[in-house]
Write a protein that holds these residues in place. Structure first.
Motif, mmCIF file in Angstrom:
data_model
loop_
_atom_site.group_PDB
_atom_site.id
_atom_site.type_symbol
_atom_site.label_atom_id
_atom_site.label_comp_id
_atom_site.label_asym_id
_atom_site.label_seq_id
_atom_site.Cartn_x
_atom_site.Cartn_y
_atom_site.Cartn_z
ATOM 1 N N ILE A 1 -1.464 -2.567 6.071
ATOM 2 C CA ILE A 1 -0.434 -1.937 5.370
ATOM 3 C C ILE A 1 -0.347 -0.299 5.746
ATOM 4 N N GLY A 2 -1.750 0.194 5.827
ATOM 5 C CA GLY A 2 -1.336 1.718 6.137
ATOM 6 C C GLY A 2 -2.696 2.222 6.671
ATOM 7 N N PRO A 3 -2.703 3.505 7.239
ATOM 8 C CA PRO A 3 -4.087 4.056 7.502
ATOM 9 C C PRO A 3 -5.221 3.939 6.580
ATOM 10 N N ALA A 4 -5.077 4.196 5.536
ATOM 11 C CA ALA A 4 -6.425 3.975 4.501
ATOM 12 C C ALA A 4 -6.707 2.536 4.405
ATOM 13 N N THR A 5 -6.078 1.459 4.530
ATOM 14 C CA THR A 5 -6.422 0.099 4.529
ATOM 15 C C THR A 5 -7.123 -0.104 5.921
ATOM 16 N N ALA A 6 -6.355 0.434 7.174
ATOM 17 C CA ALA A 6 -6.954 0.332 8.432
ATOM 18 C C ALA A 6 -8.347 0.854 8.635
ATOM 19 N N LYS A 7 -8.578 1.866 7.930
ATOM 20 C CA LYS A 7 -9.794 2.723 8.070
ATOM 21 C C LYS A 7 -11.015 1.761 7.263
ATOM 22 N N THR B 1 -3.384 -5.644 2.386
ATOM 23 C CA THR B 1 -2.387 -4.765 1.762
ATOM 24 C C THR B 1 -2.949 -3.674 0.963
ATOM 25 N N SER B 2 -4.323 -3.658 1.036
ATOM 26 C CA SER B 2 -5.003 -2.296 0.341
ATOM 27 C C SER B 2 -6.374 -2.396 0.889
ATOM 28 N N SER B 3 -7.001 -1.096 0.650
ATOM 29 C CA SER B 3 -8.531 -1.151 0.643
ATOM 30 C C SER B 3 -9.135 -2.400 -0.092
ATOM 31 N N SER B 4 -8.749 -2.484 -1.387
ATOM 32 C CA SER B 4 -9.492 -3.360 -2.138
ATOM 33 C C SER B 4 -9.543 -4.863 -1.677
ATOM 34 N N THR B 5 -8.265 -5.158 -0.889
ATOM 35 C CA THR B 5 -8.126 -6.474 -0.194
ATOM 36 C C THR B 5 -9.338 -6.764 0.829
#
Length: 568
Positions: free
Chosen positions: A503-509, A479-483
């Motif tokens: 959850i989104g492109p930043a997290t996917a990256k 649900t976030s890059s930090s997770t």
């Protein structure tokens, strides 16, 4: 309050509730059962239903398991109950292991205590419940019975096998372990539906009894194990082919052959009909073990949504929330709310709401302190947390549920209509500057205050870490890059067969930077849209398997190293 509820018990005789806990699904407990459990002083439960019922018991209740029979007993409720003390914060119950459950129930009831005796399924079908009721009656101990969903009825319903239809054929219930020759002869001569309670390794023998008694070998038959739970599995065959079906499915022979099953024999269990009515096992994520790496508070609603899709969520906190190292800034800001320093307060997370609420409670304040202040929430979950606090947000993003979405709807500062030009922004110590910069550009002054700190959580148990790295999970939701960073840091990288949902492109990256292949991405940055996207992925995966004539399997059942196509 139920009309069957009894008044307060007397000092000499307590009260016993014989309670049916159903066949396994916790959601099948009745309202009356939940009420009785909440008022219990002592809970005596069979091991297989303990987790189902103890959730609804009040803190401090003494909990005792009544193990049924020796370990070789194949069916629950068919052996002599042997009590074992699990826990208990009071000293009101002593549990000599040699005593049976009826003696335990009687002792616990003395002295005015309320006892709940929980059994699997329905008390009326439990082998020993009637004996325990008679013991209570003989001793003058008042009791009541709270019926439960019997396994013989609930399991076929979850397997998509109706027991009756418009033709109204008879339904016969048979316990294969205790059935006499006369019983088999009677059900064999009937053309009605037969529901057989048996064990996995005794199914073929039961089928043989029915054929010997007159049933045709081509009579349809379904066999369901672990019914009403997310471990449920159903096989469809005939009386003559069930043994071969279980062998081909590599179910038997097995050390777990003694597991209880419910078999339904008759035309209503025909495969064509079950294909249309198997509502439970056809859920999009049925049986999937899904890792939810969030804080425990944040994971709760997401886990509930995953369960509605048939998944088994496993919550692993990856971050812990702690107070700021220096609380003075937060204290000044909260006092400024009361003294009229701010025109707006913007909440960017549920944790920010929690931090402000805790500070309010510390000062003896409540939601009335927000009077005259405009309140903004970054998304639906944050808005719900505010409403639970008694505050209705004035602004929630109409589009993207993020800081950027909030800025799109945020009005610029107008000195004519806005008497105060200052915004209070309580947030995490590691939050981005997007919202601050955007508000300043709109003409607002911002008090950017650290309301809480996020730190990496402790590693999960070794068993969980091994499941993450070894492919024991079917999917993981980021649900976030930090997770992503925190989960990999405390538990290791998920196995390549695990479906990765972001959850989104930043997290996917971030996930891809850690060597993970992203299969699912939410159409918008919302945890609930992420869960929906995973369910859609599971639905398409199931449909593809059925169309290809392949068995429907979970990702964790794939061979390591097998290739997967990215979801679109």
């Amino acid at each position: 309050m139920s009309p069957t509820a009894l008044p307060a018990v007397g000092p000499e005789h307590g009260h016993v509730t014989f309670l049916g806990a159903g066949p396994g699904d916790p959601g099948l407990l009745t309202l009356r059962a939940v009420e009785a459990l909440a008022n219990a002083d002592v809970l005596v439960a069979e091991h297989e239903v303990l987790d189902v019922v103890r959730t609804h018991a009040r803190p401090g209740v003494s909990v005792v398991t009544a193990e049924t029979g020796p370990s070789s007993d194949p069916l629950p409720g068919t052996g002599t109950p042997h009590p074992t003390l699990v826990d208990g914060t009071s000293t009101t119950v002593e549990v000599p292991v040699v005593r049976d459950a009826s003696h335990l129930v009687m002792e616990a009831a003395r002295g005015g205590r309320r006892v709940v005796r929980a059994v699997s399924g329905d008390p009326g079908l439990d082998t020993y419940a009637a004996e325990e009721m008679l013991a209570c009656a003989a001793a003058g101990v008042p009791f009541e019975v709270v019926p439960g969903v019997a396994a013989a009825v609930g399991v076929p319903a979850y397997a998509g096998v109706p027991l009756r239809d418009a033709q109204g054929a008879d339904v016969r219930f048979v316990d294969a372990r205790t059935a006499s020759d006369r019983c088999w002869t009677e059900v064999g001569a009937s053309d009605g539906t037969v529901v057989v309670s048996t064990t996995l390794d005794s199914v073929a023998a039961a089928a043989g009894e029915l054929v010997s008694a007159g049933r045709k070998p081509d009579t349809p038959m379904t066999v369901t194990v672990a019914g009403t739970t997310t471990r449920q599995r159903t096989w469809t065959a005939t009386l003559g082919t069930i043994a071969q079906t279980l062998k081909q499915a590599k179910v038997l022979p097995s050390p777990e052959g003694g597991r209880p099953v419910i078999a339904v024999v008759g035309e209503r269990s025909a495969p064509a009909q079950r294909d249309q009515l198997a509502w439970f096992e056809s859920k999009p994520l049925f049986g999937w073990k899904v890792l939810v790496p969030r804080t425990k508070e944040q994971a709760a609603s997401l886990s509930d949504q995953l369960r509605s899709y048939g998944a088994v969520p496993h919550e692993v906190p990856t971050i812990a929330v702690e107070p700021p190292r220096t609380p003075q800034q937060m204290e000044r800001a909260v006092k400024g709310l009361v003294t009229g320093r701010y025109e707006w307060i913007a909440f960017t997370s549920v944790n920010a709401v929690k931090a402000v609420r805790e500070k309010f409670e510390e000062y003896g304040l409540d939601a009335r302190a927000f009077a005259g202040i405009k309140v903004a929430a970054v998304g639906e979950q944050t808005a719900k947390a505010l409403i639970a606090f008694g505050v209705k947000p004035d602004l929630v993003p109409s589009g993207e549920q993020s800081a950027a979405g909030l800025l799109e709807d945020w009005p610029p500062y107008d000195p004519v209509f806005d008497p105060i030009d200052r915004v209070f922004l309580p947030r995490a110590d590691i939050a981005t500057e997007t919202l601050v910069a955007g508000l300043i550009e709109l003409g607002w002054e911002v008090d950017d205050v650290t309301a809480y700190r996020t730190v990496r959580a402790s590693p999960p148990p070794a068993e969980t870490r091994e499941a993450i790295k070894g492919g024991g999970f079917d999917a993981v939701l980021f649900t976030s890059s930090s997770t992503v960073r925190n989960l990999v840091g405390i538990a290791g990288k998920p196995h390549n067969v695990t479906v990765i949902a972001c959850i989104g492109p930043a997290t996917a990256k971030t996930a891809e930077e850690h060597g993970l292949r992203v299969d699912v991405m939410a159409p918008e940055p919302s945890v609930h849209k992420l869960a929906e996207a995973l369910a859609d992925f599971g639905l398409r995966r199931r449909a593809a398997a059925l169309e290809a004539g392949d068995p429907v399997t979970r990702p964790s059942e794939r061979r390591p190293g097998s290739r997967r196509r990215r979801a679109t």
